[in-house]
Enzyme design. Structure first.
Site, PDB file in Angstrom:
ATOM      1  N   ARG A 233       0.815  -1.217   0.000  1.00 19.84           N
ATOM      2  CA  ARG A 233       0.000   0.000   0.000  1.00 19.84           C
ATOM      3  C   ARG A 233       0.848   1.266   0.000  1.00 19.84           C
ATOM      4  NH1 ARG A 233      -2.619  -4.265   1.810  1.00 19.84           N
ATOM      5  NH2 ARG A 233      -4.904  -4.402   1.777  1.00 19.84           N
TER       6      ARG A 233
ATOM      7  N   GLY B  22      -1.428 -12.216  -4.987  1.00 18.81           N
ATOM      8  CA  GLY B  22      -2.851 -11.903  -5.080  1.00 18.81           C
ATOM      9  C   GLY B  22      -3.131 -10.470  -4.653  1.00 18.81           C
TER      10      GLY B  22
ATOM     11  N   ARG C 125      -6.220 -18.566  -8.898  1.00 20.75           N
ATOM     12  CA  ARG C 125      -6.974 -17.921  -7.818  1.00 20.75           C
ATOM     13  C   ARG C 125      -8.145 -17.111  -8.377  1.00 20.75           C
ATOM     14  NH1 ARG C 125      -2.745 -15.439  -3.608  1.00 20.75           N
ATOM     15  NH2 ARG C 125      -4.657 -15.204  -2.366  1.00 20.75           N
TER      16      ARG C 125
ATOM     17  N   GLN D  61      -8.489  -7.421   0.624  1.00 22.55           N
ATOM     18  CA  GLN D  61      -8.062  -7.116  -0.754  1.00 22.55           C
ATOM     19  C   GLN D  61      -9.222  -6.556  -1.572  1.00 22.55           C
ATOM     20  OE1 GLN D  61      -6.310 -10.669  -2.363  1.00 22.55           O
ATOM     21  NE2 GLN D  61      -4.554 -10.601  -0.995  1.00 22.55           N
TER      22      GLN D  61
ATOM     23  N   ASP E 213      -3.755 -15.500   7.525  1.00 22.58           N
ATOM     24  CA  ASP E 213      -2.510 -16.045   6.963  1.00 22.58           C
ATOM     25  C   ASP E 213      -1.710 -16.850   7.982  1.00 22.58           C
ATOM     26  OD1 ASP E 213      -2.827 -15.122   4.361  1.00 22.58           O
ATOM     27  OD2 ASP E 213      -2.016 -13.149   4.852  1.00 22.58           O
TER      28      ASP E 213
ATOM     29  N   ARG F 276      -5.123 -24.204   1.467  1.00 19.21           N
ATOM     30  CA  ARG F 276      -4.298 -24.361   2.663  1.00 19.21           C
ATOM     31  C   ARG F 276      -4.874 -25.359   3.668  1.00 19.21           C
ATOM     32  NH1 ARG F 276      -2.116 -18.112   3.257  1.00 19.21           N
ATOM     33  NH2 ARG F 276      -0.407 -18.371   1.765  1.00 19.21           N
TER      34      ARG F 276
END
Length: 442
Positions: free
Chosen positions: A31, A99, A127, A174, A324, A355
């Site tokens: 960012r 991503g 994705r 996101q 994450d 995952r």
């Protein structure tokens, strides 16, 4: 990323001791490059994460006209083009494995009068991009995606774009950030409604750069309103250490007997720090030293000492604040006393790999007792006994950096060691992970 896989066996070693700093926060690094490139004047960033994901964002912003240069280790200068000033890129924007780069940059391009093609590696190309295509299409952008709403895709920006009110159907920082970035160059007020709060780095940083942004709580939901077409002011940004990277060392120091490790300058933003609370609830000994605020973000040094863990049921509401970190939490759960249950983790199926399936298989390979469900894992811990390890098998990571690092940590708490099939993807987020691990376990 290296094309030839680099396997490595991670073994039990001495306790983790000393003081380390982990790389800069990945979310904040992306960012700071993007908003610095939209400000008028010179933005300086220190502590930028120089992993492949963030460098993909830097290359894309350069391709659209920003002047971005590295002046030292983690030190960068950005001369921006101003909101609305992005130029037509000459070639496809290659997002690599990232991503975040893909979705945030799509938001940015969506409200500029330019056309860009987005490409990525094999993992990123699997994705789903539909979640950003939908709101950005409502704002007027045109998309020509690959089948299934995937990359590579072509995006034709809308100028002027149309402000929208968008309620997030899935908790995703996101998607939220993509809509807000599109809103910067859109006349009027763009509104994002979050039923479940997600990491708020975009809102904090937009405010810091001078964007007109209001965040309120309405009917139990978070409502973010951004007034478009401001002039952003350049900033000096100090990027805190990435809590998602610190997570691997927090868990490793907790699991390995005799460990006493301090991790400096870790970002403690409440929308990101869920893992610290969950590990403490399991019995971890994590002390926050010198809590402070740097550039609008809470930061602390974390002292982590070995502790015996007990299994818990993780509140699904915590998922967005540690999405994450679940792969390495699964490793901690595999060595705890009793059973740990996680739910509400469907989002993990559409990360760099699936995952849930990948970690379930990897942990079974090294002797853990795991049951996989549609939305989470149930893990029966060893009670602190080392995992068996993978004497004759390689753990499959499916090109996923967080799986590779999580299973490296599992190797430190195993009898036979754990052989990870490919460590090269680790460079996407934590280029010096293995060197740092070797340093603290000497």
């Amino acid at each position: 990323m290296s094309t030839s896989p680099t396997s490595r066996r991670f073994r039990a070693s001495g306790p983790l001791r000393g003081t380390i700093a982990v790389p800069g926060d990945k979310s904040i690094s992306h960012r700071s490059l993007i908003l610095g490139a939209l400000a008028v004047g010179e933005t300086r960033v220190t502590g930028l994460l120089e992993g492949e994901d963030v460098l993909a964002t830097a290359a894309a912003m350069r391709a659209m006209g920003a002047d971005i240069e590295r002046t030292g280790d983690g030190e960068w200068r950005i001369h921006g083009v101003g909101v609305g000033g992005l130029l037509q890129p000459d070639a496809a924007l290659d997002c690599g494995n990232s991503g975040t780069s893909a979705r945030l940059l799509m938001g940015l391009v969506a409200s500029h009068g330019i056309t860009a093609t987005f490409t990525g590696d094999a993992s990123l190309s699997k994705r789903p991009m539909g979640r950003v295509i939908e709101p950005l299409s409502q704002m007027g952008a045109g998309f020509t995606p690959s089948p299934g709403g995937r990359m590579p895709l072509m995006l034709e920006g809308a100028h002027p774009a149309v402000p929208i009110t968008y309620r997030l159907p899935v908790a995703s920082a996101q998607v939220k950030s993509a809509v807000l970035l599109a809103g910067l160059n859109t006349p009027g007020v763009t509104t994002v409604i979050e039923p479940v709060p997600t990491r708020d780095h975009s809102e904090r940083m937009l405010r810091g750069f001078g964007a007109l942004i209001e965040v309120s709580e309405e009917d139990g939901e978070r409502v973010i309103r951004l007034t478009g077409q401001p002039e952003l002011q350049p900033q000096d940004i100090v990027v805190p250490g990435d809590p998602s990277s610190a997570a691997f060392f927090m868990v490793a120091a907790t699991l390995v007997e005799g460990s006493d490790l301090t991790i400096r300058n870790v970002g403690m933003n409440p929308t990101r720090a869920g893992l610290v609370g969950v590990l403490r609830a399991m019995g971890a000994n994590i002390e926050e030293l010198d809590p402070r605020e740097v550039g609008g973000e809470p930061v602390a040094d974390l002292r982590v000492r070995h502790a015996t863990l007990k299994g818990i049921e993780v509140d699904p509401a915590l998922a967005p604040s540690m999405i994450d970190e679940f792969p390495v939490l699964f490793v901690a759960a595999a060595l705890a006393q009793g059973t740990s249950v996680t739910r509400g983790l469907e989002e993990l199926r559409v990360k760099e790999s699936d995952r849930l399936a990948t970690m379930a298989a990897a942990l079974k390979t090294v002797g853990a007792q795991v049951e996989e469900r549609e939305d989470g894992l149930t893990i029966h811990g060893t009670g602190g006994e080392p995992l068996r390890g993978s004497a004759n098998a390689r753990v499959k990571t499916h090109l996923d950096h967080r799986i590779a690092m999580s299973m490296a940590v599992a190797g430190l708490a195993s009898r036979d060691g754990v052989e990870v099939d490919d460590t090269s993807p680790i460079a996407t987020s934590f280029p010096n992970f293995i060197a740092l691990l070797d340093e603290v376990t000497r």
